[in-house]
Design a protein around this motif. Structure first.
Motif, PDB file in Angstrom:
ATOM      1  N   HIS A  26       9.298 -36.643  -8.107  1.00  0.00           N
ATOM      2  CA  HIS A  26      10.510 -36.550  -7.289  1.00  0.00           C
ATOM      3  C   HIS A  26      10.779 -37.876  -6.588  1.00  0.00           C
ATOM      4  N   ALA A  27       9.734 -38.473  -6.036  1.00  0.00           N
ATOM      5  CA  ALA A  27       9.909 -39.723  -5.291  1.00  0.00           C
ATOM      6  C   ALA A  27      10.248 -40.887  -6.208  1.00  0.00           C
ATOM      7  N   ARG A  28       9.619 -40.967  -7.386  1.00  0.00           N
ATOM      8  CA  ARG A  28       9.797 -42.126  -8.267  1.00  0.00           C
ATOM      9  C   ARG A  28      11.008 -42.002  -9.192  1.00  0.00           C
ATOM     10  N   LEU A  29      11.191 -40.808  -9.754  1.00  0.00           N
ATOM     11  CA  LEU A  29      12.199 -40.656 -10.807  1.00  0.00           C
ATOM     12  C   LEU A  29      13.360 -39.740 -10.427  1.00  0.00           C
ATOM     13  N   GLY A  30      13.231 -39.058  -9.302  1.00  0.00           N
ATOM     14  CA  GLY A  30      14.320 -38.196  -8.861  1.00  0.00           C
ATOM     15  C   GLY A  30      14.038 -36.721  -9.094  1.00  0.00           C
ATOM     16  N   LEU A  31      14.903 -35.910  -8.500  1.00  0.00           N
ATOM     17  CA  LEU A  31      14.689 -34.463  -8.550  1.00  0.00           C
ATOM     18  C   LEU A  31      14.830 -33.913  -9.962  1.00  0.00           C
ATOM     19  N   ALA A  32      15.722 -34.458 -10.762  1.00  0.00           N
ATOM     20  CA  ALA A  32      15.910 -33.943 -12.125  1.00  0.00           C
ATOM     21  C   ALA A  32      14.614 -34.033 -12.918  1.00  0.00           C
ATOM     22  N   ALA A  33      13.903 -35.164 -12.791  1.00  0.00           N
ATOM     23  CA  ALA A  33      12.640 -35.329 -13.508  1.00  0.00           C
ATOM     24  C   ALA A  33      11.596 -34.340 -13.007  1.00  0.00           C
ATOM     25  N   ALA A  34      11.557 -34.116 -11.687  1.00  0.00           N
ATOM     26  CA  ALA A  34      10.597 -33.162 -11.134  1.00  0.00           C
ATOM     27  C   ALA A  34      10.893 -31.747 -11.625  1.00  0.00           C
ATOM     28  N   LEU A  35      12.172 -31.376 -11.694  1.00  0.00           N
ATOM     29  CA  LEU A  35      12.537 -30.044 -12.162  1.00  0.00           C
ATOM     30  C   LEU A  35      12.204 -29.869 -13.643  1.00  0.00           C
ATOM     31  N   ASP A  36      12.389 -30.923 -14.437  1.00  0.00           N
ATOM     32  CA  ASP A  36      12.011 -30.862 -15.851  1.00  0.00           C
ATOM     33  C   ASP A  36      10.528 -30.553 -15.990  1.00  0.00           C
ATOM     34  N   ALA A  37       9.718 -31.117 -15.082  1.00  0.00           N
ATOM     35  CA  ALA A  37       8.277 -30.886 -15.133  1.00  0.00           C
ATOM     36  C   ALA A  37       7.908 -29.500 -14.607  1.00  0.00           C
ATOM     37  N   VAL A  38       8.724 -28.961 -13.718  1.00  0.00           N
ATOM     38  CA  VAL A  38       8.463 -27.621 -13.185  1.00  0.00           C
ATOM     39  C   VAL A  38       8.595 -26.573 -14.279  1.00  0.00           C
ATOM     40  N   SER A  39       9.720 -26.603 -15.016  1.00  0.00           N
ATOM     41  CA  SER A  39       9.966 -25.589 -16.040  1.00  0.00           C
ATOM     42  C   SER A  39      11.213 -25.968 -16.820  1.00  0.00           C
ATOM     43  N   PRO A  40      11.248 -25.660 -18.125  1.00  0.00           N
ATOM     44  CA  PRO A  40      12.493 -25.864 -18.866  1.00  0.00           C
ATOM     45  C   PRO A  40      13.607 -24.950 -18.372  1.00  0.00           C
ATOM     46  N   ALA A  41      13.257 -23.976 -17.530  1.00  0.00           N
ATOM     47  CA  ALA A  41      14.262 -23.074 -16.969  1.00  0.00           C
ATOM     48  C   ALA A  41      14.845 -23.603 -15.671  1.00  0.00           C
ATOM     49  N   ALA A  42      14.415 -24.788 -15.220  1.00  0.00           N
ATOM     50  CA  ALA A  42      14.917 -25.382 -13.981  1.00  0.00           C
ATOM     51  C   ALA A  42      15.637 -26.679 -14.294  1.00  0.00           C
TER      52      ALA A  42
END
Length: 368
Positions: free
Chosen positions: A199-215
């Motif tokens: 989230h800090a380095r690449l942004g929220l979109a990247a963090a959500l991609d890592a959370v789940s393909p449903a996010a």
């Protein structure tokens, strides 16, 4: 689709943290619904077999707090490192907020007409509004005698029921949670740190991609929204922030707490390098649609027996090559085919693993 509006929300208000209380109630859900968690069935069987009968009976009496949905106060918006601290925070909730949240799981969230912590939306608090209390008891009775008895006790004496639920959770901690939490505590903390760093380095979109393909993150016209691929369509505000909690025992669910008056919380399956990433509901739908056509079903029967070229398929089923190509393109886009080139010939075969997993993928999408 659940939409969380985070327009104007500072990045630091989106947090990733492990929660002992959320993981304990994930374990309790596994014990109540082991069929939802095939990978945990051995643990569930051994744990249930080791419970003292009195504790097992108490769990049965309260299981609707975590069986098909989760009382909001059991998934903290501001997690703490220790279970006792999170339970202390639950104890600080006003009675009407606690009771409304507990009654939603007791009476059925889709049918209850008052809102948690918001007496002005629908009926008022069942502790002060006789009509709301009668409606809650009516709905609880429709769901079964245990739910009815719990709702009656809760409305008659909230402090006594709250204390009993806390004692039950503490007894579960002593009986099995402490031993189960120890091996996963550092893994969950590491997962939360990794998502925070993304989230800090690449942004929220990247963090959500890592959370789940449903996010996913949606940005349009100045609005920013977190979108979660859930079966229900709903919207909530993330003006107070959003919390993401990793879980080992919660897989495959993507649990959300998003009632008015509560900080939105998303509990997701912690990354596991041994598990394939879950499929999005959209991809599962495309695969079902691809297989629903009678011509594609016939082609798949042939392709399941071995690789075939477009020309071979056309000849076998008395179709034109362009017609076969169009159907193969649909199957390939859905990820149901493998393709091999040998010189100028291209052979297609059914991806047996992907097709065999379709039932499990569909169930996992439903359970998410």
């Amino acid at each position: 689709m659940l939409t969380i509006d985070i327009t104007g929300l500072p990045p630091e208000r989106v947090t990733f943290a492990a929660s002992p209380l959320a993981e304990l109630t994930s374990m309790l859900h596994v014990l109540a619904e082991p069929a939802h968690h095939p990978a945990m069935q051995a643990w569930a069987g051994a744990t249930l077999a080791g419970l003292k009968p009195a504790l097992a009976d108490r769990l049965l009496e309260a299981e609707f707090l975590w069986r098909s949905s989760r009382a909001d106060f059991l998934v903290p918006g501001r997690p703490a490192e220790r279970l006792a601290d999170e339970l202390d925070e639950v104890d600080r909730l006003p009675d009407d907020v606690y009771v409304a949240a507990a009654l939603v799981t007791t009476c059925g969230s889709s049918r209850l007409s008052f809102r948690r912590g918001h007496a002005g939306a629908g009926r008022g608090s069942p502790l002060t509004d006789p009509a709301a209390a009668d409606r809650a008891l009516e709905l609880a009775q429709a769901r079964g005698p245990r739910q009815a008895a719990f709702a009656e006790r809760l409305l008659e004496d909230p402090p006594a029921v709250r204390a009993a639920v806390r004692r039950l959770l503490e007894d579960c901690a002593d009986a099995f949670f402490a031993d189960a939490w120890r091996p996963v505590e550092h893994r969950l903390a590491a997962d939360a740190r990794h998502k925070s760093e993304l989230h800090a380095r690449l942004g929220l979109a990247a963090a959500l991609d890592a959370v789940s393909p449903a996010a996913s993150l949606s940005e349009h016209g100045g609005a920013r929204e977190i979108r979660l691929d859930k079966l229900q369509d709903n919207w909530t505000s993330g003006a107070d922030g959003v919390t993401f909690i990793p879980s080992v025992y919660g897989r495959p669910h993507l649990l959300t707490v998003h009632a008015p008056g509560w900080r939105p919380v998303v509990q997701y399956a912690a990354a596991d390098r041994h598990d394939p990433p879950p499929l999005s509901l959209d991809l599962v739908r495309r695969r079902l649609e691809a297989l629903s056509h009678p011509v594609r079903l016939r082609l798949c029967r042939t392709l399941a027996r071995g690789p075939h070229t477009t020309g071979e398929l056309a000849e076998a089923w008395q179709l034109t090559a362009p017609e076969v190509s169009r159907h193969l393109a649909v199957l390939k886009k859905a990820g149901l085919l493998t393709t091999t080139r040998r010189g100028r010939y291209v052979s297609h075969a059914l991806d047996v693993s992907a097709t065999a997993a379709l039932g499990a993928d569909l169930l996992e999408a439903f359970l998410r």
